[in-house]
Design an enzyme around this catalytic site. Structure first.
Site, short mmCIF file in Angstrom:
data_model
loop_
_atom_site.label_atom_id
_atom_site.label_comp_id
_atom_site.label_asym_id
_atom_site.label_seq_id
_atom_site.Cartn_x
_atom_site.Cartn_y
_atom_site.Cartn_z
N HIS A 154 0.82 -1.21 0.00
CA HIS A 154 0.00 0.00 0.00
C HIS A 154 0.86 1.26 0.00
O HIS A 154 0.33 2.37 0.04
CB HIS A 154 -0.92 -0.01 1.23
N CYS A 155 2.19 1.12 -0.07
CA CYS A 155 3.03 2.33 0.09
C CYS A 155 3.83 2.68 -1.16
O CYS A 155 3.53 3.66 -1.83
CB CYS A 155 3.96 2.14 1.28
N ILE A 156 4.85 1.87 -1.48
CA ILE A 156 5.82 2.26 -2.53
C ILE A 156 5.15 2.51 -3.89
O ILE A 156 5.48 3.48 -4.57
CB ILE A 156 6.96 1.21 -2.63
#
Ligand SMILES: NC(=O)c1ccc[n+]([C@@H]2O[C@H](COP(=O)([O-])OP(=O)(O)OC[C@H]3O[C@@H](n4cnc5c(N)ncnc54)[C@H](O)[C@@H]3O)[C@@H](O)[C@H]2O)c1
Length: 443
Positions: A277-279
């Site tokens: 869900h981030c990078i």
């Protein structure tokens, strides 16, 4: 002013004496972690989530997050330190409210604040004097002051006097056995001086330390910079991997050699793409905001382009390897080993394996997968539900190729290599385990 000092001092004192009640809005990877961390630190905590299944699991002491042990959850729940609900009413009694809801992108890759706005609306409706609100969701610089602050101020309460607002990004790295919320320093961006005092009191209680910055925008940008730094460096090694493939060189050997320099280089490894869900998402938040300032962030676009191309590169490389054996990809029996976005986590959000499987299916390959942490996999395109195939000798022998996409620890790679006719390893896990054979290839 006397009242201001009074309210912030009273709240700081309630926090320090652990009388304060904490409510966490959004009990996912970040929110459940924050709830457990707060309960561990001695606060009584209510986790509020829209998803009744997640709420029921917390109440039953059943963890759905790999880094949180069910045993600890059970202990906290049965001690009455942690409870969960779908009802927002407990916000009324909360001294501290942590907002940990998702911040995804739309299909066109622009920030989607739907979840955040609905959470803020609930927090605003229940806001009362003497409350600290902390936004932890990753988002573009300006969100706390442009989205959260106006909504919370709408009914006349004043920030820094009546209520306190900070941005403090969560920095956890799922599956990381060394660093976790308890031993990481928190970055804290307060709106006012009183917000700084109260925010510092709370985060000092649940983390290894607090790094205070001058504004929420600084903290928001610091978080995005951390993730963009990773995205760009991963893209750099991925591009070198593509070059090495063309030059018939071993990228892993090149990077390993560079890593022997004790300064000036931080090592990143290539792979089949980025996930979680981030990078893959966070840099797009920054790119979108930067356009307001007429600045196209070229590093973000380049990283998105290269990392986004890696699944296609992996499928092309597998096709070439099959072709050297006079086999087309169409009709080939391919086992994808590991579908989670990274080692030893069960999360498949944005996982490169999803695109790899889609490309393989579109090319007419017969695809199965094995992932000890992901028993069922749903694909949007083509709409497909797959089950993790148990590994059996005959099944491996019947394959045309195995493709390691995620290097989970629990998989016996030596045994797979022993039985498959061809293996493409995008993580170099075979090399790390000293497994070497003529039919094993690396990215
Ligand atoms: N996953 C990570 O490793 C990680 C690390 C650092 C930061 N973050 C950031 O933290 C934020 C949350 O990510 P996550 O991975 O925990 O997401 P998640 O999808 O695992 O969990 C979010 C939870 O929020 C709930 N929710 C959504 N809207 C709600 C609302 N209005 N009220 C109550 N509950 C609501 C959902 O049902 C879900 O259970 C994101 O901004 C993400 O970028 C994630």
């Amino acid at each position: 002013m006397a009242l201001t000092t009074n309210l912030s001092a009273q709240l700081a004192s309630r926090i320090e004496s652990r009388v304060a009640h904490v409510a966490v809005v959004g009990a996912g990877y970040v929110g459940l972690g924050a709830a457990v961390q707060s309960a561990r630190a001695g606060f009584s905590v209510t986790a509020i989530d829209l998803n009744p299944e997640r709420v029921a699991k917390i109440e039953a002491g059943e963890s759905y997050i790999g880094d949180i042990a069910s045993l600890e959850l059970q202990q906290l729940v049965s001690a009455g330190r942690l409870r969960a609900t779908t009802d927002y009413a407990p916000l009324r009694e909360a001294d501290v409210v942590l907002i940990c809801v998702p911040t995804p992108l739309t299909r066109n890759r622009v920030p989607d604040l739907t979840w955040l706005r609905s959470a803020i609306a609930q927090v605003a409706q229940h806001l009362h004097p003497g409350q600290l609100v902390a936004l932890e969701s990753t988002t573009y610089p300006g969100t706390t002051e442009e989205e959260v602050l106006p909504a919370l101020s709408a009914r006349g309460l004043k920030v820094g006097e009546d209520f306190f607002l900070v941005f403090s990004p969560e920095r956890i790295d799922p599956g990381n056995g060394t660093f976790h919320a308890g031993n990481l320093v928190r970055v804290l961006g307060p709106v006012t001086e009183a917000c700084r005092e109260v925010g510092t009191a709370f985060y000092a209680a649940i983390s290894a330390g607090v790094k205070v910055v001058s504004s929420p925008r600084t903290a928001e940008l610091a978080k995005l910079f951390e993730n963009l730094y990773r995205a760009v460096n991963i893209a750099l090694v991925n591009e070198i991997a593509i070059l090495c493939d063309r030059m018939h060189m071993d990228v892993w050997e090149v990077i390993d050699a560079s890593a022997s320099k004790p300064f000036g280089i931080q090592v990143f490894w290539p792979g089949p793409g980025v996930g979680g869900h981030c990078i893959p998402l966070d840099p797009a938040y920054l790119k979108w905001k930067a356009m307001e300032y007429d600045l196209p962030l070229r590093f973000v676009s380049l990283a998105e382009e290269i990392n986004g191309y890696m699944p296609d590169f992996v499928v092309q490389k597998l096709t070439r390897l099959l072709n050297t054996r006079h086999l087309p990809l169409r009709g080939a029996r391919v086992l994808v080993v590991g579908v989670a976005y990274k080692r030893d986590v069960a999360d498949v959000r944005e996982a490169p394996a999803l695109r790899i499987i889609r490309l393989l299916l579109e090319a007419g390959a017969h695809v199965t997968y094995h992932d000890p942490l992901v028993p069922i996999l749903s694909l949007d395109e083509p709409p497909t539900v797959m089950e993790s195939a148990p590994l059996a000798t005959e099944r491996l022998q019947a394959l045309d190729a195995a493709l390691v996409v995620t290097d989970h620890t629990a998989v016996d790679y030596a045994w797979i290599v022993q039985h498959v006719p061809l293996l493409l390893d995008t993580r170099a896990v075979t090399a790390r385990q000293g497994i070497c054979a003529p039919h094993v290839y690396r990215l």
